[in-house]
Design a protein around this motif. Sequence first.
Motif, PDB file in Angstrom:
ATOM      1  N   ASP A   1       0.756  -1.065  -0.036  1.00  0.00           N
ATOM      2  CA  ASP A   1      -0.019   0.060  -0.081  1.00  0.00           C
ATOM      3  C   ASP A   1       0.836   1.422   0.034  1.00  0.00           C
TER       4      ASP A   1
ATOM      5  N   VAL B   1       0.180   4.113   0.177  1.00  0.00           N
ATOM      6  CA  VAL B   1      -0.404   5.135   1.130  1.00  0.00           C
ATOM      7  C   VAL B   1       0.173   5.031   2.536  1.00  0.00           C
ATOM      8  N   SER B   2       0.199   3.914   2.922  1.00  0.00           N
ATOM      9  CA  SER B   2       0.345   3.606   4.305  1.00  0.00           C
ATOM     10  C   SER B   2       2.162   3.068   4.410  1.00  0.00           C
TER      11      SER B   2
ATOM     12  N   LEU C   1       2.884   7.361  -1.796  1.00  0.00           N
ATOM     13  CA  LEU C   1       2.100   8.451  -2.216  1.00  0.00           C
ATOM     14  C   LEU C   1       2.067   9.620  -1.213  1.00  0.00           C
TER      15      LEU C   1
ATOM     16  N   VAL D   1      -3.652  12.482  -0.497  1.00  0.00           N
ATOM     17  CA  VAL D   1      -4.976  11.707   0.248  1.00  0.00           C
ATOM     18  C   VAL D   1      -5.608  12.529   1.215  1.00  0.00           C
TER      19      VAL D   1
ATOM     20  N   ARG E   1     -12.643   8.395   2.213  1.00  0.00           N
ATOM     21  CA  ARG E   1     -11.383   8.825   1.916  1.00  0.00           C
ATOM     22  C   ARG E   1     -11.101   8.920   0.274  1.00  0.00           C
TER      23      ARG E   1
ATOM     24  N   ILE F   1      -8.270   9.326  -2.856  1.00  0.00           N
ATOM     25  CA  ILE F   1      -6.900   9.141  -3.210  1.00  0.00           C
ATOM     26  C   ILE F   1      -6.613   9.875  -4.586  1.00  0.00           C
TER      27      ILE F   1
ATOM     28  N   ASP G   1      -4.162   9.538  -7.405  1.00  0.00           N
ATOM     29  CA  ASP G   1      -3.003   8.723  -7.804  1.00  0.00           C
ATOM     30  C   ASP G   1      -2.977   8.973  -9.363  1.00  0.00           C
TER      31      ASP G   1
END
Length: 821
Positions: free
Chosen positions: A570, A572-573, A689, A694, A751, A753, A755
């Motif tokens: 992931d 994002v995390s 990211l 986000v 959420r 995102i 991208d």
Amino acid sequence: MERRIVGGPGASPGPDLVGEALTARATVDEHGTVTGWSDGAEGLLGYASAQILGRPAASLLAEEPAASDLPPFAELPRWHGTLALRHRDGRRIEARVLAHHRTPDAGARDWLLVSAVTGSQPHPDDDALVRQGLLLSPFCATSVHDTNLRFRRSNRSSQGALGLSDDDMRGLRMSDVLDDPMVGEVERLMLRALETGEPQYMENHARAPGETREHAWSVHFYRLEEPDGRVLGVASTGHDMTEQYWARTRLQLIAEAGRRIGSTLDVTRTAQELADVAVPDLADFISVDLLASLDDLHDEPPAIPAAGGSLALRRVAHQSVYPGSPEAVVAPGEVDEYPDGSPPVESLRSGRAVLHQVTEPAIADWVAQDPLRTSRIRDFGFHSAMSVPLSARGTTLGVAVFARHRHPDPFQRDDLVLAEELAARAAVCIDNALRYTRERGTAVTLQRSLLPQSLPEQAAVEVASRYLPAGARAGVGGDWFDVIPLSGARVALVVGDVVGHGIHASATMGRLRTAVRTLADIDLPPDELLTHLDDMVGHLAIEAEGGERTVGDGETTGDVGATCLYAVYDPVSRRCAVARAGHPLPIVVSPDGTVELLDLPAGPPLGLGGLPFESVETELREGSLLALYTDGLVASRDTDVDVGVLRLRRALAGPAASLDVLCDTVLGAVLPERPTDDVALLVARTRALDADRVATWDVTPDPSAVAETRKRAVGQLASWGLSEAAFVTELVVSELVTNAIRHAEPPIQLRLIHDASLICEVSDASSTAPHMRRARSYDEGGRGLLLVAQLTRRWGTRPTPMGKTIWAEQGIDPAPPSLIA
């Protein structure tokens, strides 16, 4: 004529053609009773057969021997000595007796006793017999030399072998008679025998004067002495062992062919092995050509066309006594047309080996139309050739042509038989190689069609991969890899390895790869995905056990099984969840260059069933390198797995201009020259990211919160410069948030995102997934998800530890590079 003696088998050999009455014969059984008596025995002792048969043999002795003087007759195969016998008229006779202990056809053992009626005294003509027997021997070449190694006398065979008479050679040494390098060794052995008195032995090859064929000789040297010990000279006896030598050479060549031909499943190398075995022991030059129609390896070999036309043959290998094979008219790999009636075509169409001299019309007419072949025959002096078809399992594959030019002897029928034996062995190996090549080509084609043709576009990681099918007898295996984009900008990385080799393993690999993509599409966590995959492999194993499969060359079978590693990253995390099923550990290279094996529970291989899998989640810093691979990269027959992993870690730690360059570097540093197993390698460099890409909001579980949530989403799009996507995003947010408030459980979260696409996610605490349905005309609801599906690129749902997430993805213009870290 001899009389047949009843009860005395072997006592009389039959008609008196060579003076049988001069030999006394008698048979005595194990009890000492006379059972056979010949005319010669009657002449020696005066007893007629009727008078002696059935009597004890001891009654014929002049005196009873002491028991201590008797040998253990029962244990002896033969006995000889002098017996004192009593003649019928009372005279004492000393007779030399030879006794054979035998088992006749009847089965009972007995003794056959023989004695010369004429006695054992020398005959006046004995010396003449010995002399003439030695001098006139046609098979044993004997010469005697004085102490100066000078010829004194030779028998007829020796004179014939040397091509000179006694008068021509007397007084000369061997080195004067023969101009041959081996003569020095002959005289050295003669001198040693003369000095030491010990017989000497040698084998040599020489050509008699006036002959073209070389003979093989077995020669003994021994000293000649008077009874008083005075040395007279040295003698040599030679036996022509040519036929035995060539028979032994042929057997050795066949044995050598069995060891050397067919060491691999490569067609060209197998043909070259035949050529290397045949030259120089059998031929001075050999060419191995296969039908050009065999070039299409996907089909079975076609039949030989009917007579009347030429045949196209591809040169696969050749060999010569001269470096570089200058005699060759066709280069390896080239195709040449052989006209109808030429020896190679004649041999191919008839299926029989043919032997020709180059002066025969079959060859002369062929090469008359080919100036290059004519010049080669003239320049190198070719004089004899054999064309032998290469046939195996009822199929003609090609032809081998054996030729001589430096060897003076033309081919004989025995050489043709030997060439047929070598060609038969090679043909089976070539056919095996062709079948393997077809099988492997099919498996490789199948496997490559089942592997990703190109890696999908996604922004989570930068990836590169390599797949190498095995090049050994094992055949193509079932290794695979995959890169699967997931929702939420995540990506799944997969590497697996099916047990076994061949088409079956490739087909199983294709089924597992499809299953992994299907399971990944519903966003199962790594451990759950492997559990489902394990169930599927178990079902495949049951299917394999219940059906019969025909197995080709290079394919191994057995229980269906596989190993697999599944990772989800992931961006994002920056976290990566990984689980494995009996697969090698992945390797992580940190941005600072630290290389370590990711510590994961092993997990059972797929197919065992009933055992759990565990996921491990780890944080990967941006720019980390994740390497996934199959065991063929790090394990081989000659390399321990730990050593292979150490080499892999060192190779991954090195600098590389790109991931593709890194893959090539790794394969070059870790793999042996000839890998014995398939290799799959997948390397991924993580991206992250940016946090400002986000946006996350908690949503109050109240319908009035929908409007505020839409407003926040539109504002965020404006800050990202995506106002053109606001209309669709408002509809999507409104539908998903409204559904969560009405049908799910809090907490609810939205959420967005940004991208390569725009992703909208709504999470809640309910595990119930929504279903798109067709609303009737009078329904007030039920059209929301249908609308979402129509307005977005794709949508779906995935389970989470707390409930589920519903997501929708919109296509947007590509983001500037600065937006993606």
